[in-house]
Design a protein around this motif. Structure first.
Motif, short mmCIF file in Angstrom:
data_model
loop_
_atom_site.label_atom_id
_atom_site.label_comp_id
_atom_site.label_asym_id
_atom_site.label_seq_id
_atom_site.Cartn_x
_atom_site.Cartn_y
_atom_site.Cartn_z
N UNK A 138 -0.57 5.68 11.23
CA UNK A 138 -0.92 5.34 10.23
C UNK A 138 -2.19 4.26 10.21
N UNK B 175 -5.77 5.12 3.13
CA UNK B 175 -6.69 3.70 2.96
C UNK B 175 -8.18 4.24 2.02
N UNK C 266 -6.81 3.86 -1.70
CA UNK C 266 -6.68 2.26 -2.21
C UNK C 266 -7.89 2.04 -2.96
N UNK D 159 -3.81 8.15 -3.51
CA UNK D 159 -2.40 7.22 -2.57
C UNK D 159 -0.90 8.22 -2.31
N UNK E 167 2.80 2.41 3.82
CA UNK E 167 3.60 2.08 1.77
C UNK E 167 2.98 0.66 1.62
N UNK E 168 1.55 0.51 2.60
CA UNK E 168 1.22 -0.53 2.59
C UNK E 168 0.16 -0.92 0.92
N UNK E 169 -0.37 0.61 1.60
CA UNK E 169 -1.51 -0.01 0.39
C UNK E 169 -1.15 -0.02 -1.90
N UNK E 170 0.31 1.01 -1.51
CA UNK E 170 1.19 0.91 -2.57
C UNK E 170 1.98 -0.10 -3.24
N UNK F 134 0.35 -3.26 -1.53
CA UNK F 134 -0.76 -4.75 -1.95
C UNK F 134 -1.22 -4.08 -3.25
N UNK F 135 -1.46 -3.15 -4.00
CA UNK F 135 -2.30 -2.66 -5.22
C UNK F 135 -0.80 -3.67 -5.98
N UNK F 136 0.46 -3.27 -6.39
CA UNK F 136 1.51 -3.54 -6.86
C UNK F 136 2.05 -5.01 -6.45
N UNK G 256 -0.26 2.36 -12.18
CA UNK G 256 0.18 2.89 -10.47
C UNK G 256 1.21 3.51 -10.17
N UNK H 250 0.64 9.52 0.35
CA UNK H 250 2.29 8.70 0.89
C UNK H 250 3.26 9.90 0.92
N UNK I 36 4.63 1.78 6.97
CA UNK I 36 3.32 1.39 6.88
C UNK I 36 2.24 2.25 5.90
N UNK J 200 -3.26 -5.22 8.23
CA UNK J 200 -3.30 -4.15 7.31
C UNK J 200 -3.46 -5.20 5.18
N UNK K 125 -5.99 3.63 10.31
CA UNK K 125 -6.15 2.63 8.42
C UNK K 125 -7.20 1.75 9.27
#
Lengths: 294, 257, 273
Positions: C200, C216, C219, C227, B105-108, B110-112, C32, C231, B103, B195, C204
């Motif tokens: 996590x 969060x 991001x 970010x 990695x979720x932000x990453x 989302x962005x990619x 990115x 990670x 989880x 999320x 979030x």
């Protein structure tokens, strides 16, 4: 000689109704103090059930067991059992010393004395140096010696042994038999040992109780007239030994329980049984020969 | 009493307690709606096409992720498990990758990748590949050398030994890994939907209901549905496993992650 | 020499991958994907400098990292204690699991993050909710594995223990729990991974502190280097937790036989590497 163990009218069945399996039927015998009695019977005849009843691990369907005059209900305090399967009976997470101290935790208050008692018992079985090892680091024979030491450390009034040497190789077995005889001679214990091996029962016992096939009942109660000091080669070669083992082999083989006097038992057997008995005895001799040869 | 009745009594007891705490007023019924209410919502939801579509979307993402995991982890595990030099040289890398909570990695993602189905499949794959991979490597390590020697003594080639001795030995371990993977992948799939703001899926349904109307009965009903699916899959895998690997000492295979 | 060679072999690929990552990202200049070096620098700024660039323990360590670690460790330990105690009690009873087994198997199968809204409504959004959610998610693997393990005590050991008439406490602590320990540890490993996930996830959603929150907001602010730093930090935390649990496990299960010395050294290498 005072009586240590008395078994009266013991019977045990598994299940109920017509499908019930009768494992033990109407057994009665006594074991005197300081005596080593062997119970010998064919495989699956209910020997283990008998032993578990005596140990108080299971409640017999009928009859009663008393230890030094006290009726056995549940496991008595001053009794110890050595099981056949040492690898499952020793606790792998405890060191050898931990295993021997295990039953002493409630019996001996002081830590130092527990340790001393454990060390003493390990000395009896010749494992003083292995105290800090884990069971899996020892050979099978050594593991069984640990469980014998563990049983002896509690100084039991009665030591029950369930096929104790059936899972080790022939040479180790002979060593363990001699070890048992020596320990018993030095420390005077009352032992009831269950085995399916005729030679072993004669070699070890002061008395041999012969059990019939399932349901187990006593076919004969024989006194072993051998000197207290026994020896794997000369004792097993002696005529008394050979006669006794032949007699027991006959008794065990006969389908019908033999009459009280063992001598005419062979004569009364039918001819086909006779032939089978011959073969059985020949095989037994062969095996004994190999054993003494190694 | 048959175990089935005890099962039912246990479930009934649980529902009664749940119902009771709401009725007695220990908990505000709008925070924790009683099961009678949730059951009604649940029945209603099962008749709704959009909800069924959410369930199917979640299940599909989950299954695809598991499929990819198997396709990647089995060959990789066999390779790493049978080539010690390869394993020891990739060990540090793997030991650093594995513990990253998926989880995180979720932000990453989302962005990619965005928040579509490939996002949740990627993450669920990332989460579920490890248990299978590690169980296979462990199983190959654990294989009794005596078995291999026996097989070789019959003049079998290396490939044949792998196929006839190593694979049957590895299978129950890999299967246990798969069961763990299935559980983790479901958690990650739902979390991602939830999320990452997915458009569709049970996780998306739950968060939408919660944010839009604060409908706890919908949240619970959705959770129960997806939990029930997870339960069925786990039970099914377990039963099938017991049947397939009856010869194996599963207690040992079980003791692994 | 073999020691040095083994060390080199183990780390070579890792180092090569990191260098390749550095080269590729600095060549690509993709917004990115910052370079590892930038990530490390960002991590340093985030955690070890105060607002004016002086070396200090940053606020984010005390405001985000420590609370997160507290929640994970606290929630996990709580669920371990509860799970092992309950599991032992249930496993000892012949019928208790018939009543609660299917229910617990269902709870275990629930994707617990989905219950977050319910837990928020019941417990608020602060630490209490996070602890409750972590405990609820972590307890089932521990409990079910404990039950399994407790039930796996074999018959001969039971008879042996009974024949020595040991008291109940000694029976549980010296026979039942050690026998169950390998299975319990399998449950602990799984639940620790789940605990980190839930930490996590719960941070979030609508909260003002914690690693999840920091991740969060990085991001949302499109601060990709931060970010990435968070990670990587989570990866390190997971790695350290794993290592710690492995060390405890190897100590607690020291008595387990190893197939050979080779297997033993392999395990050591795994734990060390």
């Amino acid at each position: 000689m005072s009586t240590m163990l008395e078994v009266r009218g013991l019977a045990h069945r598994y299940g109920a109704g017509p499908d019930a399996h009768v494992a033990v039927e109407d057994l009665a015998f006594t074991v005197a103090k300081d005596e080593l009695a062997c119970i010998v019977g064919p495989s699956g005849c209910g020997k283990s059930t008998l032993l578990r009843c005596i140990a108080g691990l299971i409640k017999p369907s009928a009859g009663e067991v008393s230890l030094h005059g006290d009726r056995v209900v549940g496991v008595p305090d001053d009794l110890a059992v050595v099981f056949q399967d040492y690898s499952r009976s020793l606790f792998p997470w405890l060191s050898v010393r931990g295993n021997v101290e295990f039953p002493l935790r409630t019996r001996v208050g002081s830590r130092a004395e527990r340790r001393a008692r454990a060390q003493e018992a390990l000395g009896w079985v010749g494992l003083s140096d292995a105290a800090n090892k884990y069971p899996w680091q020892l050979s099978g024979g050594m593991q069984q010696r640990v469980s014998i030491a563990r049983a002896l450390a509690t100084r039991p009034a009665l030591l029950l042994m369930d096929e104790p040497f059936a899972s080790v190789d022939a040479q180790t077995r002979a060593d363990l038999e001699d070890l048992l005889l020596r320990v018993r001679r030095d420390h005077g214990s009352t032992v009831l040992l269950v085995t399916h091996d005729i030679d072993e029962s004669v070699y070890l016992g002061d008395r041999v109780l012969v059990l019939s096939k399932s349901p187990a009942s006593i076919v004969a109660d024989l006194k072993v007239d051998l000197p207290a000091d026994r020896d794997q080669i000369s004792t097993r070669g002696s005529s008394t030994f050979v006669e006794l083992r032949t007699e027991i082999a006959r008794l065990l083989h006969d389908r019908q329980p033999a009459p009280a006097e063992p001598a005419p038992a062979a004569a009364s057997a039918s001819s086909s049984d006779e032939l089978a008995a011959e073969r059985f005895l020949a095989a037994e001799r062969e095996e004994a020969h190999q054993k003494t040869a190694t | 009493m048959r175990p089935v009745y005890r099962n039912l009594i246990g479930l009934a007891g649980f529902f009664l307690i749940w119902e009771g705490v709401g009725r007695v007023g220990l908990v505000d019924p709008t925070s924790l709606p009683p099961p009678s209410e949730v059951a009604g919502t649940l029945v209603g939801l099962l008749g709704q096409e959009s909800f069924i579509r959410d369930v199917i979307a979640t299940m599909l993402a989950w299954l695809i992720a598991l499929g990819i995991s198997i396709a990647v982890a089995v060959p990789a595990g066999l390779l790493l498990g049978s080539l010690p030099w390869l394993r020891s040289s990739t060990r540090v890398l793997i030991e650093f990758l594995r513990p990253i909570p998926p989880v995180a990695l979720i932000p990453l993602i989302i962005l990619t990748i965005g928040s579509g189905p490939d996002a949740k499949i990627t993450l669920a794959f990332y989460a579920s590949v490890w248990p299978i991979l590690f169980n296979i490597i462990y199983a190959l390590d654990d294989i009794d050398p005596l078995l291999l020697d026996t097989a070789r003594s019959f003049g079998n080639s290396r490939a044949r030994v792998l196929a006839t001795v190593a694979l049957p030995h590895v299978a129950p371990f890999a299967y246990t890994g798969l069961r763990l993977s299935a559980a983790i992948a479901l958690i990650v799939t739902v979390s991602t939907e939830y999320l990452a703001g997915s458009q569709i899926g049970v996780g998306a349904f739950i968060i939408d209901e919660y944010i839009a109307i604060g409908g706890m009965d919908e949240v619970l009903a959705g959770t129960v549905v997806i939990g029930f699916v997870g339960y069925l899959v786990n039970e099914g895998l377990e039963r099938a496993g017991n049947r397939m690997f009856r010869w194996s000492d599963t207690t040992r295979a079980e003791a692994l992650t | 020499m073999s020691r040095v060679a083994g060390f080199a072999q183990r780390w070579a690929v890792f180092v090569v991958v990191v260098i390749a990552w550095q080269l590729i990202t600095s060549a690509a200049q993709d917004v990115y994907f910052p370079t590892p070096w930038q990530i490390v620098q960002q991590g340093w700024t985030l955690w070890f400098t105060d607002g004016d660039g002086n070396v200090a323990i940053a606020e984010s360590v005390t405001e985000d990292i420590l609370p997160s670690l507290g929640r994970v460790v606290g929630g996990w330990l709580l669920s371990v204690v509860l799970g092992v105690a309950l599991g032992t009690a249930l496993g000892r009873s012949r019928t208790a699991m018939d009543y609660v087994g299917p229910l617990f198997a269902f709870f275990r199968a629930l994707p617990s993050p989905a219950l977050l809204p319910v837990f928020i409504v019941l417990f608020g959004i602060e630490t209490g909710m996070k602890l409750a959610l972590i405990v609820f998610a972590c307890i089932w693997p521990v409990l079910m594995n404990t039950v399994d393990g407790v039930r796996s005590v074999d018959a001969v050991k039971t008879d042996t223990a009974r024949s020595f008439r040991i008291p109940r406490t000694q029976w549980v602590t010296m026979v039942v729990l050690p026998a169950a320990l390998p299975k319990i540890f399998a449950g602990l490993r799984l639940s620790l991974a789940i605990a980190v996930i839930l930490m996590v996830v719960s941070e979030m959603v609508g909260t003002t502190s914690g690693i999840g929150h920091a991740l969060r907001s990085a991001q949302r602010q499109f601060d990709l280097t931060s970010m990435w730093a968070w990670i990587v930090l989570l990866g390190i935390i997971g790695y350290v937790f794993n290592l710690a649990l492995l060390a405890v496990e190897r100590r607690a299960l020291r008595w387990q036989p190893t197939r050979s010395g080779a297997a033993n050294s392999k395990q050591t290498a795994k734990a060390g590497g």
